[in-house]
Design a protein around this motif. Structure first.
Motif, PDB file in Angstrom:
ATOM      1  N   ALA A 214      -0.553  -1.834   1.560  1.00  0.00           N
ATOM      2  CA  ALA A 214      -1.145  -0.585   2.045  1.00  0.00           C
ATOM      3  C   ALA A 214      -0.619  -0.324   3.444  1.00  0.00           C
ATOM      4  N   CYS A 223       0.604   3.779  -0.613  1.00  0.00           N
ATOM      5  CA  CYS A 223       0.826   2.552  -1.366  1.00  0.00           C
ATOM      6  C   CYS A 223       2.320   2.230  -1.380  1.00  0.00           C
ATOM      7  N   LYS A 257      -5.181   4.016  -1.532  1.00  0.00           N
ATOM      8  CA  LYS A 257      -5.275   2.595  -1.204  1.00  0.00           C
ATOM      9  C   LYS A 257      -4.899   1.793  -2.441  1.00  0.00           C
ATOM     10  N   ALA A 270      -4.513   2.199  -7.934  1.00  0.00           N
ATOM     11  CA  ALA A 270      -4.875   2.595  -6.570  1.00  0.00           C
ATOM     12  C   ALA A 270      -6.149   3.423  -6.621  1.00  0.00           C
TER      13      ALA A 270
END
Length: 613
Positions: A214, A223, A257, A270
């Motif tokens: 991250a 990402c 994330k 994610a």
């Protein structure tokens, strides 16, 4: 406005925490409090059948996650005393037999489990560093020795290497990703991200050749997949300039994330934040992505210690809830894009239609900055209102079910939850705006929330309170001491009142956080004093309720006691008919998920607001 539901029934509705899939994919471990106390349970990943494993061995409050052992025959968990968070690491087998594995002075935080070792952080020696030991707790050794905290660590699949994040830069906002041997030797910083940004390793892929990372160098979180052999990173969900791309309809940008690689390494999962909601996203390594088929709300992927996301190559577990719908646990099939309910929400005798959905709103702060917020309309006319301030400050109010907020709304209070500057979800620049300015412009954002409420013709502008816990409690103290006359009353739970005193009592890694966000306490002594509510206690005019856990290690009880004493020194009296009210919880720390403790807090708050607001 709908009829009131019983306080005890709402607070007693069972909740699950930290769903974690077993190594064989057949079972999901959860903390669940359906018995009236938090206990470890195991759910069959196919049928949804659930059975209880622990009987009082795990903590009453479900703050800390856990991890399966490599053979799936036991679960490693954190255990403290009364919420003091000075965790030891324990293991419990599926017959309920619990054993302490690691007991060091200070706090232990489990990061990962390999075939033969535990990887955990501890501040037992001056700072939060990484330690490794055998699965039975033998051969404990410290494997890093940094001056600043080491965060989010993971083993490689063979257990021979570790990845972690720390900061050796002069820029205190910086975080870098490192890879080293499992014993901490030969560490190398990965050349990812820019100075002052945060690059965090998430996990190795199954080959150990790539690392999911991250990073927020482009402001909004993104990402990346880092090729360890080639020392190259590929970014996903970004345009050619490194900025996050707009969503499907082109209306907004979003933060992402990374959570986990797919089992076959062909992609990763994610979480995508849009306004105050979270969508689960599947990426393939070619860059194509799709959101998993869940309604708006918050779709959360397991992110506890170690692995624990996938039941098979194509199926995983996802928790999903909405602001007016309690969270449920699902088994999700990526190939078919279909979900199957594993653990249903319970409502008891409460009609689910009683709960109120949040509306996402925006308003301008004093300096013109747009602030997003969630607004829950009580339906009362005119309606008293509460501005509920989240903690952190690096956190976020999200469109997920919150029993505390629903309780307030059901009792006739409209609730506004602002995501003030410093909150997550809007990128690094927005998050870091609070650095060097605690108690400054983010408090303008909170106060502007009350102003926005007063502009609604259905709000009783003479009855607006401010309420919050942790940093939110700090905000309550700051609002009442530096903005007198703006509020009817305030409720501060486990809040901060004296920053220099706080620094002296904090754990080492929290001291580092304070230094990052406020600067050196000696060099910036004037700022530390000015942004301490206790400095301005003589300006306070409105009543306050102070609630604090005696065992709190994050905001020690001395913070509340000192402010109480300062109020008494200026002549204020304590009690229902006095100028302020004060409650200590002898068996709590920094808040609690425990049902009995929630009921106690709800009762105190209901009584106080009924009398004062």
């Amino acid at each position: 406005m709908s009829s009131e539901f019983p306080l005890e029934e709402l607070a007693s509705l069972p909740e699950f925490y930290h769903p974690t899939v077993s190594p064989d994919g057949d079972r999901v471990a959860v903390y669940w409090d359906g018995s009236g106390r938090n206990e470890l349970h195991v759910v069959d990943a196919t049928t949804g059948e659930m059975w209880q494993v622990s009987d009082g061995e795990v903590p009453r409050s479900a703050r800390w996650p856990f991890a399966w052992g490599p053979d799936g025959d036991r679960v490693f968990f954190h255990r403290d005393e009364g919420g003091d968070e000075q965790n030891d690491l324990w293991a419990i087998d599926l017959d309920g037999e619990a054993t302490r594995i690691v007991g060091l002075d200070g706090q232990c935080a489990l990061h990962d489990v390999s075939d033969d070792a535990l990887l955990f952080g501890s501040d037992a020696d001056r700072q939060m560093n990484l330690y490794r030991c055998g699965l039975d707790g033998s051969d404990v050794e410290r494997v890093t020795d940094y001056d600043r905290p080491v965060l989010q660590a993971a083993f490689s699949p063979d257990g021979d290497r570790i990845a972690y994040a720390t900061n050796e830069s002069e820029d205190l906002e910086n975080r870098d990703a490192y890879v080293s041997n499992a014993d901490g030797t030969d560490p190398r910083r990965l050349p990812v991200g820019e100075e002052g940004a945060e690059t965090i390793p998430v996990e190795f892929d199954s080959s150990g050749d790539r690392l999911l990372v991250a990073d927020n160098s482009a402001d909004l979180g993104r990402c990346g997949v880092y090729n360890l052999a080639a020392d190259e990173v590929t970014w996903y969900g970004v345009d050619e300039n490194g900025a996050s791309a707009p969503d499907e309809d082109g209306s907004s940008e979003y933060e992402e994330k990374p959570v986990a690689f797919l089992p076959d390494g062909s992609g990763f999962l994610a979480e995508r934040t849009r306004e105050a909601g979270v969508r689960a996203v599947a990426y393939d390594l070619d860059g194509d992505s799709r959101e998993l088929a869940f309604p708006e709300g918050v779709a959360s992927l397991p992110d506890g210690a170690g692995d624990g996301v996938f039941c098979s190559d194509e199926t995983l577990v996802v928790a999903h809830g909405r602001s007016d719908e309690r969270g449920q646990l699902y088994r999700y099939d990526l190939a078919a894009d279909e979900r199957e309910l594993l653990l249903a929400a319970e409502y008891g005798d409460i009609d689910p239609d009683t709960f109120v959905a949040a509306e996402y709103v925006t308003y301008e702060s004093v300096d013109g900055l747009e602030i997003g917020a969630l607004c829950y309309d009580s339906g009362e006319r005119p309606s008293p209102a509460i501005v509920r301030v989240h903690g952190g400050p690096h956190s976020q109010s999200r469109t997920e079910f919150d029993a505390f907020t629903q309780f307030l709304v059901n009792r006739g209070y409209t609730v506004l939850e602002p995501n003030y500057r410093g909150s997550l979800g809007r990128g690094r620049e927005f998050k870091n705006r609070v650095h060097g300015d605690w108690g400054g412009k983010e408090q303008d954002d909170v106060a502007a929330g009350a102003t926005w409420l007063r502009e609604r013709d259905w709000i009783d502008d003479d009855r607006i309170a401010v309420l919050g816990g942790s940093y939110g409690g700090y905000s309550v103290y700051m609002q009442l001491t530096t903005n007198p006359g703006h509020w009817t009353t305030g409720v501060a739970r486990v809040g901060i009142t004296d920053l220099p005193a706080l620094y002296e009592e904090m754990m080492p890694h929290f001291k580092s956080t304070l230094e990052e966000q406020l600067g050196d306490p000696e060099e910036n002594a004037d700022l530390w004093r000015d942004r301490s509510p206790i400095t301005h206690v003589d300006r306070m005019t409105e009543p306050i309720l102070m609630l604090h856990g005696v065992n709190d290690p994050r905001c020690p009880i001395s913070q509340a006691r000192g402010f109480r004493d300062a109020l008494e020194d200026r002549g204020w009296t304590e009690g229902e008919d006095g100028d302020f009210e004060y409650v200590e919880f002898g068996d709590e720390g920094h808040g609690s998920t425990d049902i009995d403790q929630k009921i106690r807090s709800f009762r105190i708050l209901e009584d106080y607001l009924d009398r004062r607001l």
